[in-house]
Design an enzyme around this catalytic site. Structure first.
Site, PDB file in Angstrom:
ATOM      1  N   ASP A 101      -2.185  15.423  50.956  1.00 16.93           N
ATOM      2  CA  ASP A 101      -0.929  15.658  50.248  1.00 16.93           C
ATOM      3  C   ASP A 101      -1.280  16.409  48.966  1.00 16.93           C
ATOM      4  O   ASP A 101      -2.133  15.965  48.192  1.00 16.93           O
ATOM      5  CB  ASP A 101      -0.272  14.312  49.903  1.00 16.93           C
ATOM      6  CG  ASP A 101       1.224  14.338  50.089  1.00 16.93           C
ATOM      7  OD1 ASP A 101       1.851  15.239  49.514  1.00 16.93           O
ATOM      8  OD2 ASP A 101       1.761  13.464  50.796  1.00 16.93           O
ATOM      9  N   ASP A 202       3.975  18.624  48.473  1.00 11.22           N
ATOM     10  CA  ASP A 202       5.075  17.812  47.945  1.00 11.22           C
ATOM     11  C   ASP A 202       6.071  18.664  47.146  1.00 11.22           C
ATOM     12  O   ASP A 202       5.659  19.424  46.260  1.00 11.22           O
ATOM     13  CB  ASP A 202       4.459  16.741  47.026  1.00 11.22           C
ATOM     14  CG  ASP A 202       5.464  15.707  46.573  1.00 11.22           C
ATOM     15  OD1 ASP A 202       5.930  14.941  47.429  1.00 11.22           O
ATOM     16  OD2 ASP A 202       5.775  15.665  45.373  1.00 11.22           O
ATOM     17  N   GLU A 256       7.214  20.479  51.729  1.00 10.62           N
ATOM     18  CA  GLU A 256       8.419  19.653  51.661  1.00 10.62           C
ATOM     19  C   GLU A 256       9.497  20.465  50.949  1.00 10.62           C
ATOM     20  O   GLU A 256       9.268  20.972  49.849  1.00 10.62           O
ATOM     21  CB  GLU A 256       8.130  18.364  50.884  1.00 10.62           C
ATOM     22  CG  GLU A 256       9.269  17.370  51.011  1.00 10.62           C
ATOM     23  CD  GLU A 256       9.257  16.276  49.951  1.00 10.62           C
ATOM     24  OE1 GLU A 256       9.869  15.240  50.195  1.00 10.62           O
ATOM     25  OE2 GLU A 256       8.638  16.465  48.881  1.00 10.62           O
ATOM     26  N   HIS A 331       7.563   8.101  54.560  1.00  9.81           N
ATOM     27  CA  HIS A 331       7.574   7.047  53.542  1.00  9.81           C
ATOM     28  C   HIS A 331       8.801   7.102  52.636  1.00  9.81           C
ATOM     29  O   HIS A 331       8.969   6.217  51.791  1.00  9.81           O
ATOM     30  CB  HIS A 331       6.296   7.174  52.708  1.00  9.81           C
ATOM     31  CG  HIS A 331       6.235   8.502  51.994  1.00  9.81           C
ATOM     32  ND1 HIS A 331       6.084   9.697  52.677  1.00  9.81           N
ATOM     33  CD2 HIS A 331       6.371   8.817  50.699  1.00  9.81           C
ATOM     34  CE1 HIS A 331       6.108  10.681  51.800  1.00  9.81           C
ATOM     35  NE2 HIS A 331       6.284  10.182  50.601  1.00  9.81           N
ATOM     36  N   ASP A 332       9.617   8.133  52.756  1.00  6.35           N
ATOM     37  CA  ASP A 332      10.827   8.253  51.926  1.00  6.35           C
ATOM     38  C   ASP A 332      12.100   7.891  52.688  1.00  6.35           C
ATOM     39  O   ASP A 332      13.176   7.844  52.099  1.00  6.35           O
ATOM     40  CB  ASP A 332      10.999   9.696  51.428  1.00  6.35           C
ATOM     41  CG  ASP A 332       9.910  10.109  50.467  1.00  6.35           C
ATOM     42  OD1 ASP A 332       9.349   9.230  49.790  1.00  6.35           O
ATOM     43  OD2 ASP A 332       9.621  11.321  50.391  1.00  6.35           O
TER      44      ASP A 332
HETATM   45  C1  NOJ Z   1       8.459  13.599  47.664  1.00  6.13           C
HETATM   46  C2  NOJ Z   1       7.588  12.458  48.078  1.00  6.13           C
HETATM   47  O1  NOJ Z   1       7.580  12.377  49.483  1.00  6.13           O
HETATM   48  C3  NOJ Z   1       8.136  11.238  47.416  1.00  6.13           C
HETATM   49  O2  NOJ Z   1       7.570  10.051  47.898  1.00  6.13           O
HETATM   50  C4  NOJ Z   1       7.920  11.383  45.930  1.00  6.13           C
HETATM   51  O3  NOJ Z   1       8.519  10.295  45.270  1.00  6.13           O
HETATM   52  C5  NOJ Z   1       8.534  12.681  45.408  1.00  6.13           C
HETATM   53  N1  NOJ Z   1       8.295  13.795  46.272  1.00  6.13           N
HETATM   54  C6  NOJ Z   1       7.959  13.018  44.067  1.00  6.13           C
HETATM   55  O4  NOJ Z   1       6.616  13.366  44.211  1.00  6.13           O
END
Ligand code: NOJ
Length: 560
Positions: A101, A202, A256, A331-332
């Site tokens: 990541d 990210d 992302e 994970h989000d």
């Molecule tokens: C996306 C990540 O997947 C998430 O977990 C994170 O809180 C935010 N970006 C900030 O880095």
């Protein structure tokens, strides 16, 4: 029609590890790299080709690793660099690639650069971040963070504010400073030279902010987002990273990209001659908004039509031009069976959802625990939560006038903590996740039924279905490279599409209904001539073009 280019990153499937909850190898209650090492054979056995590690770097863990204090060191609770190298070697020996990541929109406030930047305007690191004077008693502009709350934090000693699009402990890096971009390139080289195979980047589409940081259109949260969601220099910076570093390695990247549309994505991921392929693919969010709006805290009734419209538009618009990243969990995101499937039909709907997305065109990503059908934990008390974004969302909902009970319902449905409970390995103590008395976080009480050990024993388990599905994808190029065409777009119950490649056709039928639904083959398909190649009930060919689908049934026909 454009010729589709073949590549290893298109053929692979990726398993995502969120290290804190994957497996504890040293008995301290926290997942770690020794734990990962012990599970490499399991990961390989799934039929995936790569592991993506959510951040394992040194971090105060305010946002569980997405706040990095040292890009070149491993968090001590996860192990050492030696442990990481052992995992990297172990993965490579098994033919698994490793994807790191890369979190460079922001650092932790504990990073040396930020600590230096606090020393004053003359310090060279001051301009690594967005430090600005306030406007009278107010912050420099009206931006709000994407974790609900202000986007500026005041520092009394400097009498200046710094920008943070996420938590206050995650100051944004000023990518307009060439020195910062050089740091990013050096970090990339450091890991690629060590042998890693690529990056998940990210919120990479947020790295360029509009000059002058103007006020944004007022919103309840993320005010100002129009000035950075794909900022003015994004293409330029991604091109620089690609030209100077990434293109020199045989690596893959997935960026992302919140709020991304397929048309815009093509500006960055178009693989055709003369176009920009600065990233190999992007994670878009449109299909994760079929039961919510912008954030999963703004809950709406699940709409299959919304899901299909989002997925089909990416499938259609990218074919032959760019490449899709396919996912339903990470994970989000709360667990998908609890959102788009049914906990009552946990394994059936889990298999249907897996079929629905893995049979599309793109590289599939599978999040830890998804393969055994883990579900939302639904923690009832606010104090039980760990996730910073959950607390921020709670506060904003409170400000907007929602009752505590109402907000708790939202947390139980939408919190990222739903996906962050420890992986359920066995039906034994602490679900086999740790030998410590207490794991770092709650284990979903359904571990006695939902766990890897029991799933291994059952040939019909969701776990074994994932294996079958990934093997099938690998053995049939049509699943990887075939053209996509949707049928029955208006149905609120059925997701039906075909793939076609080199004279073959495949028909994918997925029911999102908890009752029996009548299915009729689309025009041009004679089902009796097809072979049923995947199914979550039975493999019998009904022999007719019209038949009943059971709750959450999935059936895939191949026409050779
Ligand atoms: C996306 C990540 O997947 C998430 O977990 C994170 O809180 C935010 N970006 C900030 O880095």
């Amino acid at each position: 029609m454009s010729e589709i280019k073949k590549s290893w990153y298109k053929e692979m499937a990726v398993y995502q590890i969120w290290p804190r909850s994957f497996c504890d190898g040293n008995g301290d209650g926290i997942g770690d790299l020794k734990g990962v090492l012990s599970k490499l054979d399991y990961i390989k056995s799934l039929g995936v080709d790569a592991i993506w590690f959510s951040p394992i770097y040194k971090s105060p863990q305010k946002d569980y690793g997405y706040d990095i204090a040292d890009y070149r060191d491993i968090a001590p609770e996860y192990g050492t660099m030696e442990d990481f190298k052992a995992v990297l070697d172990g993965a490579h020996e098994r033919g698994l690639r490793v994807i790191m990541d890369l979190v460079v929109n922001h650092t932790s406030d504990q990073h040396e650069w930020f600590k230096e930047s606090l020393k004053g305007k003359d310090n060279p690191y001051h301009d690594y971040y967005f430090w600005r004077k306030g406007k009278g008693k107010n912050p420099p502009n009206n931006w709000l963070a994407t974790f609900p709350g202000p986007a500026w934090e005041y520092n009394k000693d400097l009498d200046e504010y710094y920008l943070h699009l996420f938590a206050p402990e995650q100051p944004d890096l000023n990518m307009d400073n060439p020195a910062v971009r050089n740091e990013v390139k050096d970090i990339m080289r450091f890991w690629l030279d060590m042998g890693v195979d690529g990056f998940r980047e990210d919120v990479i589409t947020f790295i360029s902010k509009k000059e002058g940081l103007p006020n944004g259109i007022p919103l309840p949260f993320a005010t100002g987002i129009e000035h950075y969601k794909f900022g003015p220099h994004l293409l330029e910076y991604l091109t620089e990273f690609n030209d100077e570093v990434l293109s020199k390695y045989d690596c893959m990247t997935v960026g992302e990209a919140p709020m991304m549309t397929p048309d815009l994505a093509l500006k960055f991921i178009d693989e055709r001659e003369g176009k920009n392929q600065t990233l190999k693919m992007m994670f878009n969010f449109q299909h994760m908004e079929a039961d919510c709006m912008f954030t999963s805290f703004i809950v709406k009734k699940f709409s299959l039509r919304k899901l299909k419209a989002a997925m089909s538009s990416w499938q259609n618009k990218l074919y032959g031009k760019g490449w899709n990243a396919l996912y339903l969990e990470n994970h989000d995101q709360p667990r998908v069976i609890s959102r788009y499937g049914s906990e009552k039909y946990r394994e059936r709907s889990g298999k249907m959802l897996a079929t629905m997305y893995i049979c599309q065109s793109g590289t599939p990503f599978i999040y830890q625990g998804q393969e055994i059908g883990m579900t939302n934990i639904r923690l009832p008390e606010l104090s039980m939560y760990k996730d910073v974004a959950t607390y921020k969302s709670y506060n904003i909902c409170k400000k907007l006038g929602f009752s505590h009970e109402n907000i708790m319902k939202r947390c139980m449905h939408a919190s990222r903590d739903n996906a962050r409970t420890p992986v359920q390995w066995t039906s034994g103590k602490n679900a086999g996740f740790t030998t410590a008395e207490e794991p770092w976080f709650y284990i979903n009480p359904n571990y006695t039924e939902v766990n890897v050990e029991d799933s291994e024993k059952d040939p019909d388990s969701l776990l074994n279905y994932y294996r079958k599905l990934l093997k099938f994808r690998k053995e049939n190029e049509i699943v990887i490279y075939g053209k996509y065409k949707e049928h029955y777009r208006d149905s609120e119950k059925l997701f039906v599409y075909e793939r076609s490649y080199e004279g073959k056709r495949m028909l994918v039928i997925c029911s999102f209904s908890d009752t029996i639904e009548r299915f009729k083959a689309p025009k041009g398909f004679d089902l009796a001539k097809g072979r049923v190649v995947l199914a979550n009930y039975d493999y019998a060919n009904p022999g007719f073009d019209s038949f009943n689908l059971k709750p959450y049934e999935a059936k895939v026909f191949m026409f050779d």
